[in-house]
Design an enzyme around this catalytic site. Sequence first.
Site, PDB file in Angstrom:
ATOM      1  N   HIS A 183      -7.606   5.858   9.805  1.00 27.91           N
ATOM      2  CA  HIS A 183      -7.000   5.753   9.121  1.00 27.91           C
ATOM      3  C   HIS A 183      -5.570   5.308  10.413  1.00 27.91           C
ATOM      4  O   HIS A 183      -4.366   4.541   9.508  1.00 27.91           O
ATOM      5  CB  HIS A 183      -6.150   7.075   8.428  1.00 27.91           C
ATOM      6  CG  HIS A 183      -5.504   7.254   7.518  1.00 27.91           C
ATOM      7  ND1 HIS A 183      -3.509   7.539   7.430  1.00 27.91           N
ATOM      8  CD2 HIS A 183      -5.544   6.722   6.055  1.00 27.91           C
ATOM      9  CE1 HIS A 183      -3.082   7.000   5.614  1.00 27.91           C
ATOM     10  NE2 HIS A 183      -4.694   6.261   5.237  1.00 27.91           N
ATOM     11  N   HIS A 214       0.188  13.571  -0.527  1.00 25.13           N
ATOM     12  CA  HIS A 214       0.237  13.349   1.340  1.00 25.13           C
ATOM     13  C   HIS A 214       1.762  14.470   1.335  1.00 25.13           C
ATOM     14  O   HIS A 214       1.195  15.442   2.287  1.00 25.13           O
ATOM     15  CB  HIS A 214       0.761  12.372   1.322  1.00 25.13           C
ATOM     16  CG  HIS A 214      -0.626  11.421   2.044  1.00 25.13           C
ATOM     17  ND1 HIS A 214      -1.234  11.951   3.030  1.00 25.13           N
ATOM     18  CD2 HIS A 214      -1.225  10.931   0.905  1.00 25.13           C
ATOM     19  CE1 HIS A 214      -2.576  10.591   2.877  1.00 25.13           C
ATOM     20  NE2 HIS A 214      -2.175  10.361   1.930  1.00 25.13           N
ATOM     21  N   HIS A 255      -0.030   9.846  -5.706  1.00 26.31           N
ATOM     22  CA  HIS A 255      -0.888   9.261  -4.307  1.00 26.31           C
ATOM     23  C   HIS A 255      -0.320   9.662  -2.620  1.00 26.31           C
ATOM     24  O   HIS A 255      -0.055  11.014  -2.235  1.00 26.31           O
ATOM     25  CB  HIS A 255      -1.104   8.369  -3.670  1.00 26.31           C
ATOM     26  CG  HIS A 255      -1.292   7.942  -2.166  1.00 26.31           C
ATOM     27  ND1 HIS A 255      -0.265   7.035  -1.498  1.00 26.31           N
ATOM     28  CD2 HIS A 255      -2.421   8.272  -1.382  1.00 26.31           C
ATOM     29  CE1 HIS A 255      -1.118   7.120  -0.395  1.00 26.31           C
ATOM     30  NE2 HIS A 255      -2.262   7.731  -0.378  1.00 26.31           N
ATOM     31  N   HIS A 280      -0.627  -0.108   3.531  1.00 25.18           N
ATOM     32  CA  HIS A 280      -0.187   0.444   2.862  1.00 25.18           C
ATOM     33  C   HIS A 280       0.368  -0.013   1.832  1.00 25.18           C
ATOM     34  O   HIS A 280       0.773  -1.485   2.640  1.00 25.18           O
ATOM     35  CB  HIS A 280       0.028   1.947   3.382  1.00 25.18           C
ATOM     36  CG  HIS A 280      -0.801   3.178   3.943  1.00 25.18           C
ATOM     37  ND1 HIS A 280      -1.185   2.692   4.431  1.00 25.18           N
ATOM     38  CD2 HIS A 280      -1.977   4.210   3.031  1.00 25.18           C
ATOM     39  CE1 HIS A 280      -2.474   3.751   4.828  1.00 25.18           C
ATOM     40  NE2 HIS A 280      -2.430   4.342   3.524  1.00 25.18           N
ATOM     41  N   PHE A 313       0.762   9.344   8.123  1.00 24.43           N
ATOM     42  CA  PHE A 313      -0.534   8.346   8.123  1.00 24.43           C
ATOM     43  C   PHE A 313      -1.047   8.236   9.653  1.00 24.43           C
ATOM     44  O   PHE A 313      -2.692   8.410   9.184  1.00 24.43           O
ATOM     45  CB  PHE A 313      -0.004   6.689   8.346  1.00 24.43           C
ATOM     46  CG  PHE A 313       0.984   6.255   6.997  1.00 24.43           C
ATOM     47  CD1 PHE A 313       0.060   6.447   5.761  1.00 24.43           C
ATOM     48  CD2 PHE A 313       1.145   5.103   7.275  1.00 24.43           C
ATOM     49  CE1 PHE A 313       0.628   5.929   4.627  1.00 24.43           C
ATOM     50  CE2 PHE A 313       2.032   4.193   5.681  1.00 24.43           C
ATOM     51  CZ  PHE A 313       1.300   4.576   4.565  1.00 24.43           C
ATOM     52  N   HIS A 359      -7.949  11.169  -1.563  1.00 17.56           N
ATOM     53  CA  HIS A 359      -8.038   9.775  -1.806  1.00 17.56           C
ATOM     54  C   HIS A 359      -9.433   9.198  -2.441  1.00 17.56           C
ATOM     55  O   HIS A 359     -10.278   8.525  -3.413  1.00 17.56           O
ATOM     56  CB  HIS A 359      -8.497   9.169  -0.797  1.00 17.56           C
ATOM     57  CG  HIS A 359      -7.172   8.676   0.147  1.00 17.56           C
ATOM     58  ND1 HIS A 359      -6.248   7.351  -0.828  1.00 17.56           N
ATOM     59  CD2 HIS A 359      -6.037   8.910   0.990  1.00 17.56           C
ATOM     60  CE1 HIS A 359      -5.698   7.102  -0.435  1.00 17.56           C
ATOM     61  NE2 HIS A 359      -4.687   7.774   0.499  1.00 17.56           N
ATOM     62  N   HIS A 398      -9.341   1.733   1.164  1.00 13.33           N
ATOM     63  CA  HIS A 398      -9.216   3.404   0.574  1.00 13.33           C
ATOM     64  C   HIS A 398     -10.636   3.991   0.733  1.00 13.33           C
ATOM     65  O   HIS A 398     -11.900   4.533   0.661  1.00 13.33           O
ATOM     66  CB  HIS A 398      -8.617   3.931   0.418  1.00 13.33           C
ATOM     67  CG  HIS A 398      -7.205   4.174   1.575  1.00 13.33           C
ATOM     68  ND1 HIS A 398      -6.132   3.629   0.412  1.00 13.33           N
ATOM     69  CD2 HIS A 398      -6.928   4.609   2.263  1.00 13.33           C
ATOM     70  CE1 HIS A 398      -4.766   3.542   1.840  1.00 13.33           C
ATOM     71  NE2 HIS A 398      -5.399   4.813   2.223  1.00 13.33           N
TER      72      HIS A 398
HETATM   73 CU1  C2O Z   1      -4.080   5.366   3.940  1.00 16.58          CU
HETATM   74 CU2  C2O Z   1      -3.102   8.140   1.502  1.00 16.58          CU
HETATM   75  O1  C2O Z   1      -3.097   6.776   2.751  1.00 16.58           O
END
Ligand code: C2O
Length: 363
Positions: free
Chosen positions: A93, A263, A259, A116, A280, A293, A125
Amino acid sequence: YPITAPDNISDCVAATVGVTDPENAVRGVACCPPSSQTTPAPYSLPDSTQLRVRPAAHRLTSDYIDKYRAAIAAMKALPDDDPRSWKQQGKIHCAYCNGAYSQEMNDHKELKLQVHNSSLFYPFHRWYLYFYERILGSLINDPTFALPYWNWDSPMGMLLPAMLETPVTDPSGKTERSDPKFNSLFDPYRNVAHLPPSILDLNYRGTESGAYCVDQISSNLSTMYTQMVSSATTRDAFFGTNPDPVTASTAGTIERGAHTAVHIWVGNPRMTNNEDLGNFYSAGYDPAFYLHHANVDRMWKVWKDLSPSTNKDPDNDDWNNASYVFYDENKNLVRVYNKDCVDINKMGYDYEDSRIPWIKSRP
Ligand code: C2O
């Protein structure tokens, strides 16, 4: 031009883009993959005999939780330089998001590869989880092993999945919540104010909403409706736009919305880089990332199923031919393309059905 991960993965550098405080980056910014192999081979999807059916995390049986914990423990037990190890899986990632690679975009090699804030978000992803799931299955010899999904769009799933934090009894009989030895799903870098029974806020940006439980749930359902239905009426709106060397691309509704909120909500605000989920570079080190994810990936399927005649996959050459490089469960370095990840059944998996509780939650 399609975005392409490098042909030679040893062209990878330290990943510091977006890391506010690299000195105190507890997970490290050296995110390059092992380069025992450098040139990726083309990948073809294996014929799958049995689908892996990804279950909702809050409905798992204790046997399933045990199996999942055993698989993560086996991954954590691999030596760090094994491309299937927990450490290397976490680094992926960071490498694709914090500037370890350059874009092999015609005449624009000065630009960093970033998956992203664009239409690369869903396919990158999806492939990442695909290999992660196959690695876990192969480590426990279970070809049907399927990654659970954190069903945060449903009221029963609007808490951090309890198995990530629940105490596990150690062999000597005492319980230790905070020791990954006893619960492989535990991660020390989470916001302790957001452990169960704290209700998730799908609009979270760092400030507590203070809403009562029922109100927070109904606000979350409206957020889902907006991001999946009323604001997601075009492909560009739902998926985001293609990366472009000149104009900035835009992120899709879910990427930018629920999303990102999840995070920030899970990451520890007391750490300078909001580890793990809040940055990230570190997100891939928390097992919660993959559960989160899996649900993001499920939203891609749900969105298409909501209206098959209008909600379609991106279909332009740049998107179709964008590609990434991963190590598979047999430690082979392979290159995969967006165009090969649009059909999850061909990829050998599906999602256990869950009701869509937000479908009537028009704000
Ligand atoms: Cu690559 Cu949820 O981020």
